[in-house]
Design an enzyme around this catalytic site. Structure first.
Site, PDB file in Angstrom:
ATOM      1  N   GLN A   9      -8.423 -65.778   3.193  1.00  0.00           N
ATOM      2  CA  GLN A   9      -8.100 -64.598   2.566  1.00  0.00           C
ATOM      3  C   GLN A   9      -6.543 -64.498   2.235  1.00  0.00           C
ATOM      4  O   GLN A   9      -5.837 -64.539   3.282  1.00  0.00           O
ATOM      5  CB  GLN A   9      -8.559 -63.332   3.517  1.00  0.00           C
ATOM      6  CG  GLN A   9      -8.391 -61.955   2.946  1.00  0.00           C
ATOM      7  CD  GLN A   9      -8.927 -61.133   3.926  1.00  0.00           C
ATOM      8  OE1 GLN A   9     -10.126 -61.026   3.925  1.00  0.00           O
ATOM      9  NE2 GLN A   9      -8.142 -60.334   4.792  1.00  0.00           N
ATOM     10  N   GLY A  10      -6.267 -64.289   0.919  1.00  0.00           N
ATOM     11  CA  GLY A  10      -4.881 -64.037   0.728  1.00  0.00           C
ATOM     12  C   GLY A  10      -4.510 -62.539   0.490  1.00  0.00           C
ATOM     13  O   GLY A  10      -4.470 -62.010  -0.724  1.00  0.00           O
TER      14      GLY A  10
ATOM     15  N   SER B  39      -2.350 -59.979   3.169  1.00  0.00           N
ATOM     16  CA  SER B  39      -1.330 -59.623   3.953  1.00  0.00           C
ATOM     17  C   SER B  39       0.027 -60.661   3.469  1.00  0.00           C
ATOM     18  O   SER B  39      -0.412 -61.756   2.819  1.00  0.00           O
ATOM     19  CB  SER B  39      -1.178 -59.951   5.407  1.00  0.00           C
ATOM     20  OG  SER B  39      -2.156 -59.103   5.964  1.00  0.00           O
TER      21      SER B  39
ATOM     22  N   GLU C 166     -15.530 -55.950   6.412  1.00  0.00           N
ATOM     23  CA  GLU C 166     -14.923 -56.735   7.329  1.00  0.00           C
ATOM     24  C   GLU C 166     -15.141 -55.873   8.872  1.00  0.00           C
ATOM     25  O   GLU C 166     -15.404 -56.398   9.603  1.00  0.00           O
ATOM     26  CB  GLU C 166     -13.487 -56.956   7.079  1.00  0.00           C
ATOM     27  CG  GLU C 166     -12.905 -57.765   8.268  1.00  0.00           C
ATOM     28  CD  GLU C 166     -11.490 -58.105   7.807  1.00  0.00           C
ATOM     29  OE1 GLU C 166     -10.687 -59.008   8.317  1.00  0.00           O
ATOM     30  OE2 GLU C 166     -10.976 -57.752   6.718  1.00  0.00           O
TER      31      GLU C 166
ATOM     32  N   ASN D 249      -5.036 -50.880  14.797  1.00  0.00           N
ATOM     33  CA  ASN D 249      -5.550 -49.430  15.346  1.00  0.00           C
ATOM     34  C   ASN D 249      -5.220 -48.098  14.902  1.00  0.00           C
ATOM     35  O   ASN D 249      -5.819 -47.394  14.742  1.00  0.00           O
ATOM     36  CB  ASN D 249      -5.524 -49.590  16.772  1.00  0.00           C
ATOM     37  CG  ASN D 249      -6.499 -50.365  17.741  1.00  0.00           C
ATOM     38  OD1 ASN D 249      -7.255 -51.100  16.900  1.00  0.00           O
ATOM     39  ND2 ASN D 249      -6.553 -50.077  18.954  1.00  0.00           N
ATOM     40  N   GLU D 250      -3.712 -48.263  14.434  1.00  0.00           N
ATOM     41  CA  GLU D 250      -3.215 -46.971  14.025  1.00  0.00           C
ATOM     42  C   GLU D 250      -3.536 -46.724  12.612  1.00  0.00           C
ATOM     43  O   GLU D 250      -3.782 -45.440  12.383  1.00  0.00           O
ATOM     44  CB  GLU D 250      -1.646 -47.198  13.922  1.00  0.00           C
ATOM     45  CG  GLU D 250      -0.760 -47.390  15.342  1.00  0.00           C
ATOM     46  CD  GLU D 250      -1.254 -48.735  16.042  1.00  0.00           C
ATOM     47  OE1 GLU D 250      -0.934 -48.733  17.143  1.00  0.00           O
ATOM     48  OE2 GLU D 250      -1.649 -49.713  15.382  1.00  0.00           O
TER      49      GLU D 250
END
Length: 404
Positions: free
Chosen positions: A128-129, A131, A248, A390-391
């Site tokens: 997966q590209g 980030s 996901e 999480n944020e």
């Protein structure tokens, strides 16, 4: 929400259990138990995938008309739970559960015919590209550029992707790229299917704290993507990314695997001394910690079942999947911390040899569980980061679930 299984569903559960008992190879199960990485290694995962593909159960989340089982959401849940409780490895998520739904939902007939069978056969292994070095939580700020050729036949890619899981094994990458820098940043992103085996694509390993080579940085220098390998229209990438990330974060049930791992810890604690002449399993503080984590897993399971109930009614997973992602990430870390504490000093061993399974694996200190505890704990730190921190999940929950 009715959580009782029907007689037909109970019969299906028994069928899955019988199949797993007869067909889950012992060395695959042992290899999965001895792997500290977040994703299962291809030699284990692809072997298990092949067993399920031969049975016709590999694409258990896909619609029947594209090669899937056509199972109901409840059947999918039963299958995932029984696989987890049997100690089976996780399936190869990047191809089966992430890019495949994008292709069969938004792709052309030609794209479906070309890519879906190769995901099932294992011929194509995906990474997966998404980030980039400067675009993580703010994914829409990505800068990897795709320039359309003058004759409109192909794109030329330039930029880099980072934290790319299993890019060193993959021959294909699904990527978000910027095709228009003059519009709102979300509107200028497209979704491309990239051939990794070409000039202009290079992969640099990034080792985790535990010493595992699981993630990478991928460099793209004038890499070529034919225009027929763009999924949907130019500028639709952000829409497809949101669809993929919902899958996901909530397309699988995390609670059964957490339940299985907690049960392994509970069993091992019956043999571990508490330092006072008894067993750790009987220690009051230990039992309190175990109970807290167990209640968290059971709560997560109820939320996951609620989402499955909504899917069964034809509704999209929605932003509630962020709640599952947040809870599952925290619980994963809680379970792995329990494992480290369970084994004491032996749980602090950090053997950098890989793999920790097979004939050439180094001998563990104390036990195999102790050997992987520290590495698994370190690797699970990534759970609260990948797929949206999480944020980020808390922000999504506040806005879209709580209406704050």
């Amino acid at each position: 929400m009715d959580i009782d299984l029907s007689p037909e569903e109970l019969a299906f559960r028994d069928e899955v259990r019988a199949f797993l008992a007869e067909n889950l190879p012992a060395e695959v199960k042992e290899g999965a138990a001895a792997s500290p990485t977040v994703f299962v290694e291809p030699d284990i995962g692809q072997r298990w995938n092949a067993v399920l593909n031969e049975k016709g159960w590999l694409a258990y989340q896909w619609p029947k008309d594209v090669g899937g089982t056509g199972w109901t959401p409840t059947q999918r849940y039963i299958f995932e739970k029984e696989c987890a409780l049997a100690g089976a490895p996780n399936l190869t998520v990047l191809g089966l559960k992430l890019v495949a739904p994008v292709i069969y939902t938004f792709g052309t007939p030609e794209q479906k015919a070309k890519y879906l069978p190769k995901i099932l056969s294992g011929e194509d292994y995906w990474c997966q590209g998404f980030s980039e070095p400067g675009s993580g939580s703010d994914l829409a700020s990505l800068q990897c550029r795709a320039t359309l050729s003058e004759d409109g036949t192909h794109y030329k890619l330039n930029g880099s992707k980072i934290w790319t899981t299993h890019a060193h094994w993959a021959n294909r990458m699904f990527a978000l790229v910027r095709t228009d820098a003059t519009v709102k940043k979300q509107a200028g992103i497209s979704f491309l299917l990239v051939d990794m085996n070409q000039p202009g694509v290079s992969v640099r390993p990034l080792l985790t704290l535990a010493g595992d080579h699981e993630v990478n940085q991928v460099f793209l220098e004038d890499a070529i993507v034919p225009v027929e390998d763009r999924v949907a229209e130019e500028g639709d990438g952000w829409k497809l990314a949101k669809f993929l990330l919902e899958n996901e974060r909530g397309g699988s049930c995390h609670s059964p695997k957490l339940e299985y791992d907690l049960a392994q810890i509970e069993q091992a604690a019956r043999a571990e001394p508490d330092g006072r002449g008894g067993k750790l399993a009987d220690d009051t503080d230990w039992k309190r910690r175990m109970a807290k984590v167990r209640l968290g897993i059971q709560s997560l399971e109820m939320i996951e079942l609620k989402i499955l109930s909504e899917i069964a009614k034809g509704r999209a997973p929605g932003p509630q999947t962020s709640l599952c992602k947040l809870l599952a990430s925290n619980l994963r870390q809680d379970v792995d911390l329990l494992a480290v504490d369970l084994y004491g000093a032996a749980g602090l061993q950090l053997d950098f040899a890989r793999p920790l399974y097979g004939d050439n694996a180094p001998a563990p200190i104390h036990s195999k569980g102790a050997q992987v505890a520290s590495a698994r704990y370190l690797n699970s730190r990534a759970w609260t980061i990948f797929g949206g921190t999480n944020e980020v999940q808390a922000g999504i929950i506040a806005r879209t679930v709580l209406g704050l």
